[in-house]
Write an enzyme that holds these catalytic residues in place. Structure first.
Site, PDB file in Angstrom:
ATOM      1  N   ARG A  49       0.816  -1.219   0.000  1.00 45.39           N
ATOM      2  CA  ARG A  49       0.000   0.000   0.000  1.00 45.39           C
ATOM      3  C   ARG A  49       0.847   1.266   0.000  1.00 45.39           C
ATOM      4  NH1 ARG A  49      -1.875   2.573   4.051  1.00 45.39           N
ATOM      5  NH2 ARG A  49      -1.867   0.812   5.489  1.00 45.39           N
ATOM      6  N   TYR A 103     -14.523  11.125 -19.842  1.00 44.95           N
ATOM      7  CA  TYR A 103     -14.878   9.742 -19.512  1.00 44.95           C
ATOM      8  C   TYR A 103     -15.975   9.757 -18.429  1.00 44.95           C
ATOM      9  CZ  TYR A 103     -14.513   5.057 -17.643  1.00 44.95           C
ATOM     10  OH  TYR A 103     -14.807   3.799 -17.201  1.00 44.95           O
ATOM     11  N   ASP A 175      -6.043  13.017 -19.138  1.00 40.32           N
ATOM     12  CA  ASP A 175      -6.325  11.593 -19.236  1.00 40.32           C
ATOM     13  C   ASP A 175      -5.793  11.151 -20.606  1.00 40.32           C
ATOM     14  OD1 ASP A 175      -7.455   9.079 -19.721  1.00 40.32           O
ATOM     15  OD2 ASP A 175      -9.190   9.495 -18.458  1.00 40.32           O
ATOM     16  N   LYS A 200      -6.811  -0.293 -20.364  1.00 35.64           N
ATOM     17  CA  LYS A 200      -7.019  -0.165 -21.806  1.00 35.64           C
ATOM     18  C   LYS A 200      -5.730  -0.503 -22.570  1.00 35.64           C
ATOM     19  CE  LYS A 200     -10.936   1.030 -20.185  1.00 35.64           C
ATOM     20  NZ  LYS A 200     -11.282   2.398 -19.860  1.00 35.64           N
TER      21      LYS A 200
HETATM   22  C1  LIG Z   1     -11.704   3.177 -18.762  1.00 42.27           C
HETATM   23  C2  LIG Z   1     -11.311   4.591 -18.642  1.00 42.27           C
HETATM   24  C3  LIG Z   1     -11.079   5.205 -17.392  1.00 42.27           C
HETATM   25  C4  LIG Z   1     -11.315   4.478 -16.074  1.00 42.27           C
HETATM   26  O1  LIG Z   1     -10.466   3.408 -15.911  1.00 42.27           O
HETATM   27  P1  LIG Z   1     -10.800   2.087 -15.054  1.00 42.27           P
HETATM   28  O2  LIG Z   1      -9.570   1.283 -15.228  1.00 42.27           O
HETATM   29  O3  LIG Z   1     -12.038   1.483 -15.634  1.00 42.27           O
HETATM   30  O4  LIG Z   1     -11.028   2.527 -13.648  1.00 42.27           O
HETATM   31  C5  LIG Z   1     -10.657   6.518 -17.367  1.00 42.27           C
HETATM   32  N1  LIG Z   1     -10.488   7.221 -18.508  1.00 42.27           N
HETATM   33  C6  LIG Z   1     -10.716   6.684 -19.722  1.00 42.27           C
HETATM   34  C7  LIG Z   1     -10.523   7.515 -20.933  1.00 42.27           C
HETATM   35  C8  LIG Z   1     -11.135   5.356 -19.835  1.00 42.27           C
HETATM   36  O5  LIG Z   1     -11.371   4.834 -21.040  1.00 42.27           O
END
Ligand SMILES: *Cc1c(COP(=O)(O)O)cnc(C)c1O
Length: 381
Positions: A49, A103, A175, A200
């Site tokens: 952690r 998102y 992001d 992703k």
């Molecule tokens: C999927 C996604 C997230 C969130 O991620 P998780 O791993 O599902 O918590 C944030 N930003 C974008 C652009 C995403 O596609």
């Protein structure tokens, strides 16, 4: 490996941040699952952690090298990375400006939780720099962007946003999930903090839930201080899977980007398709900007079928391409944002964001383009 900045991208993917197997000299990183480590003289108290087990620490080096930052942290999910980082820089009475299209999970976190913390927020009217400028207030501490965005693949000008923020002493966050560090390194345009859903493109095989943030040592220290309290670290087994996935990230994402461009060109010419959203098409309103700030244009695109063709019926007829919520895997998937990711929005909210009922989001995998085209052709028939 001291001088990663000189290494090529495939070499970084393969070699930076390996855990050396000193004992048996194995070719790959061993996994250290210990949650308990002997104290040593130096001031490292290893504990999962605290984000500092051998596997966690080494993987951060690979992610930092990919984003060209001094440091990084990895989390149990993309949302753990996003929420922890936002809360690290926003205190009671502070204000944040976020871009209009975000998102869904990030949007929900802001509108459902920030009031409880006394954090103020504004969304921009559109993606123009004037729109960002207009929302900045005396107490604005963070500008937050996402480019290319989900699901319409709009492109935000990173350099303009970074310059505006610098003039006002504001921290910038992006992001960077959709582009991945393969197609876009925002630090080159002055952005401070890069966030990822590693679920992703970094993971890439639809089998890992993880998140990451990359930034300077100074910013990572600020994030770490709250991260250890919130407790969103990633288990070492998944850290190891993510390290393994990152070895092929450039190969995968390059192939996915080439495939997506080919699919966008094919769909653009298809008489049954009314509109294609892909920043790599010259007809995309932000093509010039995308060309300036991206290497390739990524594996995500969206399109609308001609009026009268039922998008759900079309997707049900696909054989190779799977209907799926998630994205960025090596396998191609499609979904209808109206039915899934944006189902909780009202029809008016969707209309405002330009999301039509017939819109289909396409996450292009690594299959042969000709097979993907054949699948779409037979489904349209
Ligand atoms: C999927 C996604 C997230 C969130 O991620 P998780 O791993 O599902 O918590 C944030 N930003 C974008 C652009 C995403 O596609």
């Amino acid at each position: 490996m001291k001088s990663h900045n000189k290494l090529g991208i495939n070499t970084i993917c393969t070699h930076v941040g390996e855990v050396k197997d000193e004992q048996f000299k194995g070719a790959i990183s061993p996994i250290y699952l210990s949650t308990s480590y002997e104290f040593d003289n130096v001031d490292v108290k290893r504990y999962p952690r605290y984000f500092n087990t051998p596997n966690q620490e080494m993987l951060c080096k690979k992610i930092a090298a990919l984003e060209k930052t001094e440091n990084a942290l990895i989390f149990g999910s993309g949302m753990a990375a996003v929420s922890t980082t936002l809360l690290a820089f926003l205190h009671k009475g502070d204000h944040i400006v976020l871009q209009q299209t975000l998102y869904g999970g990030t949007y929900n976190f802001v509108v459902e939780e920030f009031d409880k913390f006394g954090i103020e927020y504004s969304f921009t009217k559109d993606l123009s720099i004037e729109s960002f400028q207009k929302e900045i207030k005396e107490n604005t501490k963070v500008l937050y962007i996402e480019t290319p965005s989900n699901p319409l693949l709009t492109v935000t000008d990173m350099e303009a946003v970074a310059n505006l923020a610098k003039k006002n002493g504001i921290v910038t966050m992006i992001d960077n999930t959709f582009a991945s560090p393969i197609n876009q390194t925002p630090i080159d345009f002055g952005i401070d903090i890069m966030l990822h859903s590693a679920t992703k493109y970094m993971g890439g095989h639809s089998d890992i839930l993880a998140g990451a943030v990359a930034a300077s040592n100074e910013h990572i220290d600020i994030i770490w201080n709250i991260a250890k309290n919130l407790g969103g670290s990633l288990s070492d087994f998944t850290v190891w899977m993510l390290e393994r996935s990152l070895k092929t990230m450039n190969l995968r994402v390059k192939c996915q980007s080439e495939n997506a461009l080919n699919m966008a060109l094919y769909l653009d010419k298809n008489p049954l398709v009314s509109r294609v959203y892909y920043p790599g098409l010259e007809s995309h309103p932000n093509y010039a900007l995308a060309k300036k700030q991206m290497k390739n244009f990524g594996g995500m695109l969206s399109f609308e079928l001609k009026e009268g063709i039922d998008a759900m019926a079309f997707m049900n007829k696909l054989e190779l391409i799977k209907p799926s919520m998630s994205l960025a895997g090596v396998e191609s998937t499609m979904l209808s944002p109206t039915q899934t990711s944006h189902a909780l929005l009202s029809p008016e909210e969707r209309e405002n964001q330009g999301i039509k009922d017939g819109l289909i989001r396409f996450s292009v995998g690594i299959e042969e383009t000709k097979d993907l085209i054949a699948d779409i052709e037979q489904a349209l028939k």
